[in-house]
Design a protein around this motif. Sequence first.
Motif, PDB file in Angstrom:
ATOM      1  N   SER A 121       0.879  -1.361   0.079  1.00  0.00           N
ATOM      2  CA  SER A 121       0.136  -0.041  -0.178  1.00  0.00           C
ATOM      3  C   SER A 121       0.796   1.245  -0.035  1.00  0.00           C
ATOM      4  CB  SER A 121      -1.023   0.015   1.130  1.00  0.00           C
ATOM      5  OG  SER A 121      -0.166  -0.052   2.654  1.00  0.00           O
ATOM      6  N   ASN A 122       2.086   1.221   0.317  1.00  0.00           N
ATOM      7  CA  ASN A 122       2.986   2.022   0.336  1.00  0.00           C
ATOM      8  C   ASN A 122       3.369   2.766  -1.055  1.00  0.00           C
ATOM      9  OD1 ASN A 122       2.736   2.078   3.157  1.00  0.00           O
ATOM     10  ND2 ASN A 122       5.217   1.655   3.344  1.00  0.00           N
ATOM     11  N   ALA A 123       3.894   4.045  -1.103  1.00  0.00           N
ATOM     12  CA  ALA A 123       3.951   4.487  -2.431  1.00  0.00           C
ATOM     13  C   ALA A 123       5.721   4.461  -2.912  1.00  0.00           C
ATOM     14  CB  ALA A 123       4.064   5.940  -2.578  1.00  0.00           C
ATOM     15  N   TYR A 124       5.889   3.199  -3.305  1.00  0.00           N
ATOM     16  CA  TYR A 124       7.309   2.843  -3.375  1.00  0.00           C
ATOM     17  C   TYR A 124       7.734   3.200  -4.627  1.00  0.00           C
ATOM     18  CZ  TYR A 124       6.682  -0.442   0.390  1.00  0.00           C
ATOM     19  OH  TYR A 124       6.575  -1.127   1.761  1.00  0.00           O
ATOM     20  N   GLY A 125       9.002   3.792  -4.852  1.00  0.00           N
ATOM     21  CA  GLY A 125       9.741   4.017  -6.042  1.00  0.00           C
ATOM     22  C   GLY A 125      10.280   2.559  -6.227  1.00  0.00           C
ATOM     23  N   MET A 126      10.284   2.341  -7.577  1.00  0.00           N
ATOM     24  CA  MET A 126      10.848   1.020  -7.908  1.00  0.00           C
ATOM     25  C   MET A 126      11.957   1.100  -8.859  1.00  0.00           C
ATOM     26  SD  MET A 126       9.019  -1.312  -6.442  1.00  0.00           S
ATOM     27  CE  MET A 126       9.402  -2.796  -7.273  1.00  0.00           C
ATOM     28  N   VAL A 127      13.019   0.266  -8.767  1.00  0.00           N
ATOM     29  CA  VAL A 127      14.153   0.258  -9.794  1.00  0.00           C
ATOM     30  C   VAL A 127      14.579  -1.191 -10.260  1.00  0.00           C
ATOM     31  CG1 VAL A 127      14.998   2.435  -8.809  1.00  0.00           C
ATOM     32  CG2 VAL A 127      15.823   0.207  -7.772  1.00  0.00           C
ATOM     33  N   TRP A 128      15.568  -1.002 -11.254  1.00  0.00           N
ATOM     34  CA  TRP A 128      16.105  -2.300 -11.760  1.00  0.00           C
ATOM     35  C   TRP A 128      17.487  -2.180 -11.824  1.00  0.00           C
ATOM     36  CZ3 TRP A 128      13.603  -6.923 -13.117  1.00  0.00           C
ATOM     37  CH2 TRP A 128      12.063  -6.665 -13.170  1.00  0.00           C
ATOM     38  N   PHE A 129      18.414  -2.939 -11.227  1.00  0.00           N
ATOM     39  CA  PHE A 129      19.481  -3.109 -11.367  1.00  0.00           C
ATOM     40  C   PHE A 129      20.189  -4.323 -11.976  1.00  0.00           C
ATOM     41  CE2 PHE A 129      21.910  -0.148  -8.441  1.00  0.00           C
ATOM     42  CZ  PHE A 129      20.670   0.584  -7.988  1.00  0.00           C
ATOM     43  N   ARG A 130      21.253  -4.423 -12.365  1.00  0.00           N
ATOM     44  CA  ARG A 130      21.701  -5.816 -12.952  1.00  0.00           C
ATOM     45  C   ARG A 130      23.393  -5.747 -12.652  1.00  0.00           C
ATOM     46  NH1 ARG A 130      22.328  -3.922 -19.519  1.00  0.00           N
ATOM     47  NH2 ARG A 130      23.970  -2.430 -19.037  1.00  0.00           N
TER      48      ARG A 130
ATOM     49  N   GLY B 277      10.002   6.217  -1.563  1.00  0.00           N
ATOM     50  CA  GLY B 277       9.404   6.527  -3.115  1.00  0.00           C
ATOM     51  C   GLY B 277      10.386   7.164  -3.874  1.00  0.00           C
ATOM     52  N   SER B 278      11.632   7.026  -3.615  1.00  0.00           N
ATOM     53  CA  SER B 278      12.841   7.561  -4.632  1.00  0.00           C
ATOM     54  C   SER B 278      12.822   6.277  -5.521  1.00  0.00           C
ATOM     55  CB  SER B 278      14.183   7.729  -3.894  1.00  0.00           C
ATOM     56  OG  SER B 278      13.979   8.778  -2.732  1.00  0.00           O
ATOM     57  N   TYR B 279      13.534   6.754  -6.680  1.00  0.00           N
ATOM     58  CA  TYR B 279      13.569   5.938  -8.030  1.00  0.00           C
ATOM     59  C   TYR B 279      14.884   6.121  -8.840  1.00  0.00           C
ATOM     60  CZ  TYR B 279      11.566   9.718 -10.661  1.00  0.00           C
ATOM     61  OH  TYR B 279      11.378  10.735 -11.039  1.00  0.00           O
ATOM     62  N   SER B 280      15.614   7.384  -8.387  1.00  0.00           N
ATOM     63  CA  SER B 280      16.756   7.782  -9.081  1.00  0.00           C
ATOM     64  C   SER B 280      18.358   7.598  -8.455  1.00  0.00           C
ATOM     65  CB  SER B 280      16.503   9.513  -9.300  1.00  0.00           C
ATOM     66  OG  SER B 280      16.483  10.167  -8.106  1.00  0.00           O
ATOM     67  N   PRO B 281      18.264   7.432  -7.396  1.00  0.00           N
ATOM     68  CA  PRO B 281      19.635   6.916  -6.562  1.00  0.00           C
ATOM     69  C   PRO B 281      20.373   5.762  -7.350  1.00  0.00           C
ATOM     70  CG  PRO B 281      18.056   7.755  -4.829  1.00  0.00           C
ATOM     71  CD  PRO B 281      17.204   7.470  -6.217  1.00  0.00           C
ATOM     72  N   THR B 282      21.518   5.902  -7.762  1.00  0.00           N
ATOM     73  CA  THR B 282      22.013   4.905  -8.696  1.00  0.00           C
ATOM     74  C   THR B 282      22.982   3.769  -7.643  1.00  0.00           C
ATOM     75  OG1 THR B 282      23.916   6.131  -9.257  1.00  0.00           O
ATOM     76  CG2 THR B 282      22.242   6.134 -10.477  1.00  0.00           C
ATOM     77  N   ASN B 283      23.034   4.246  -6.388  1.00  0.00           N
ATOM     78  CA  ASN B 283      23.765   3.422  -5.457  1.00  0.00           C
ATOM     79  C   ASN B 283      22.797   2.069  -4.776  1.00  0.00           C
ATOM     80  OD1 ASN B 283      25.128   2.084  -3.058  1.00  0.00           O
ATOM     81  ND2 ASN B 283      26.141   4.130  -2.822  1.00  0.00           N
ATOM     82  N   SER B 284      23.237   0.845  -5.013  1.00  0.00           N
ATOM     83  CA  SER B 284      22.196  -0.053  -4.721  1.00  0.00           C
ATOM     84  C   SER B 284      22.087  -0.224  -3.313  1.00  0.00           C
ATOM     85  CB  SER B 284      22.797  -1.350  -5.033  1.00  0.00           C
ATOM     86  OG  SER B 284      24.180  -1.437  -4.296  1.00  0.00           O
ATOM     87  N   HIS B 285      22.680   0.664  -2.445  1.00  0.00           N
ATOM     88  CA  HIS B 285      22.527   0.388  -0.973  1.00  0.00           C
ATOM     89  C   HIS B 285      21.470   1.223  -0.313  1.00  0.00           C
ATOM     90  CE1 HIS B 285      26.180  -1.984  -0.476  1.00  0.00           C
ATOM     91  NE2 HIS B 285      27.041  -0.906  -1.079  1.00  0.00           N
ATOM     92  N   PHE B 286      21.073   2.177  -1.557  1.00  0.00           N
ATOM     93  CA  PHE B 286      20.045   3.016  -1.247  1.00  0.00           C
ATOM     94  C   PHE B 286      18.528   2.374  -0.878  1.00  0.00           C
ATOM     95  CE2 PHE B 286      18.431   7.242  -0.867  1.00  0.00           C
ATOM     96  CZ  PHE B 286      17.024   7.051  -1.302  1.00  0.00           C
ATOM     97  N   TYR B 287      18.351   1.132  -1.760  1.00  0.00           N
ATOM     98  CA  TYR B 287      17.262   0.611  -1.576  1.00  0.00           C
ATOM     99  C   TYR B 287      16.856  -0.334  -0.456  1.00  0.00           C
ATOM    100  CZ  TYR B 287      17.098   3.246  -5.669  1.00  0.00           C
ATOM    101  OH  TYR B 287      17.210   4.403  -6.891  1.00  0.00           O
ATOM    102  N   ASP B 288      15.731  -0.319  -0.115  1.00  0.00           N
ATOM    103  CA  ASP B 288      15.144  -1.177   1.022  1.00  0.00           C
ATOM    104  C   ASP B 288      14.933  -2.638   0.837  1.00  0.00           C
ATOM    105  OD1 ASP B 288      13.633   1.842   1.549  1.00  0.00           O
ATOM    106  OD2 ASP B 288      15.159   1.193   2.905  1.00  0.00           O
TER     107      ASP B 288
END
Length: 125
Positions: A29-38, A102-113
């Motif tokens: 239900s939260n407003a998550y920012g979503m990203v893809w890494f490889r 809600g962030s989706y722009s940081p390019t550091n993988s450690h930022f994401y939960d």
Amino acid sequence: QVQLVESGGGLVQAGGSLRLSCAASGRTSNAYGMVWFRQVPGKEREFVGGISWSGSSTKYADSVKGRFTISRDNAKNTVYLQMNSLKPEDTAVYYCAADRSGSYSPTNSHFYDYWGQGTQVTVSS
């Protein structure tokens, strides 16, 4: 807590296309920012792209800009990565991740939960 599961990886020839999916469950239900890494063996995870909660904003790495597209369907709790004009250098394990602020722009993988388990994409030449 959010659980993420990627799917859609596989083997494709150079120039081909694949669409990856990332299904979220749990506290969606939260407003998550979503990203893809490889990630390839021996290297750090590389930011591919991200999308805002609303889907109105996206960001891409220069290496995939114009070839990859991220979209999301919040009704299905799913984020997609459409990959076109694939190159052998796109071969990697692809991961989706979420940021609860809600962030989706940081390019550091450690930022994401939260992270999925990854899906292998192999592009043959």
